[in-house]
Design a protein around this motif. Structure first.
Motif: not given
Length: 297
Positions: A36-40, A221-225
């Motif tokens: 997700p980090n690489l894509f975002m 808010f928090s967002v994770y994977s």
């Protein structure tokens, strides 16, 4: 090592399966290995990748550098071959980012190939999910007290899971909270990355929570994977600091939501920002992911 640079391409959603397969072989707690980090952050950092044998090499076009290969463990001589291939193409000035400390421990001979560089601000902070969920340890007592104050002041507070219906609320809250900060390049890059997160939330396998101080008052808010290990990567966590105890309550509630899903929570780097470093250390990190930059001799 022969690399077909004609296949060097931006990170896209359809590449996730390939990355997951390689990460399953060489699991890492590094936030830089999170798909997700690489894509975002593909757009602001110009992230691309190419296959090098049975590994994936991420290339950061903006910084003109490569990342430590994803997949099977890479020996120092192989790593230099990959680096030399990128050098020969004129894509980099030489150097590999996100090299794990374990690499140096296992290969003292890497000094024959590379010069070592280390930036304390690039360390990932890893926390015990259980310790934060239960406020275990003296360092977390102050956090517990702030959570109690929040609960007293906001008796109708609730936590909701981020769904597609909640994303507009989260996106607006992120924009509102960032607008209170001094404008900088990092916030511009983050805004681009978050926009990709909101538009591809389910496809990226993202999860998250939103804290409401009152039914119509979102306060954080928090967002994770999930990383392919016993760790979750917390990509974004923002709270309204005007609401006393909201940041601490949000972190606590996230840990509660993650119990049984992961052992560790990676809350990423402090980027040498003193206030951020203080906040991360006050949460009593369990361990660190120390990454190094190797420059070819």
């Amino acid at each position: 090592m022969k690399i077909d640079f004609s296949t060097l391409r931006p990170v896209k959603l359809e590449d996730r399966k390939l990355f997951d397969e390689k990460l399953a072989i060489g699991a890492s707690q590094s936030c830089e290995c999170s798909f997700p980090n690489l894509f975002m952050y593909q757009e602001p950092y110009g992230l691309e990748f190419v296959e090098a044998g049975d590994r994936l090499v991420v290339y950061e076009r903006k910084a003109r550098t490569i990342h430590y290969p994803i997949g099977r463990w890479t020996e120092p001589a192989e790593l230099k071959e990959i680096n030399d291939a990128f050098l020969a193409e004129g894509l980099t000035d030489g150097g590999i980012y996100d090299v794990p400390e374990e690499f140096l421990d296992r290969h003292p001979e890497c000094d024959d190939f590379f010069e070592l560089e280390f930036d304390e601000g690039a360390i990932d902070y890893l926390y015990s999910v259980e310790k934060i969920a239960t406020f275990t340890g003296p360092k977390l007592r102050k956090k517990h007290n702030l959570v109690k104050q929040f609960q007293t002041n906001w008796p109708y507070a609730e936590v909701r899971r981020i769904t597609k219906e909640e994303i507009p609320v989260v996106a607006k809250l992120a924009t509102d909270l960032n607008s209170r900060l001094e404008p900088c390049e990092f916030l511009e890059e983050e805004a681009l990355a978050m926009n990709r997160a909101w538009n591809n939330f389910d496809e990226l396998g993202l999860g998250g929570i939103i804290l409401y101080a009152e039914p119509d008052y979102p306060a954080g808010f928090s967002v994770y994977s999930l990383l392919p290990s016993d760790t979750v990567d917390v990509h974004y966590e923002k709270a309204d600091h005007a609401v006393k105890g909201a940041p601490q309550t949000l972190t606590w509630q996230l840990a509660i939501a993650l119990r049984g899903k992961a052992k560790f929570m990676n809350r990423e780097q402090d980027m040498n920002e003193e206030s951020l470093r203080h906040a991360k250390r006050s949460l009593d990190p369990e361990r660190f992911f120390k990454r190094y930059f190797l420059r070819a001799k």
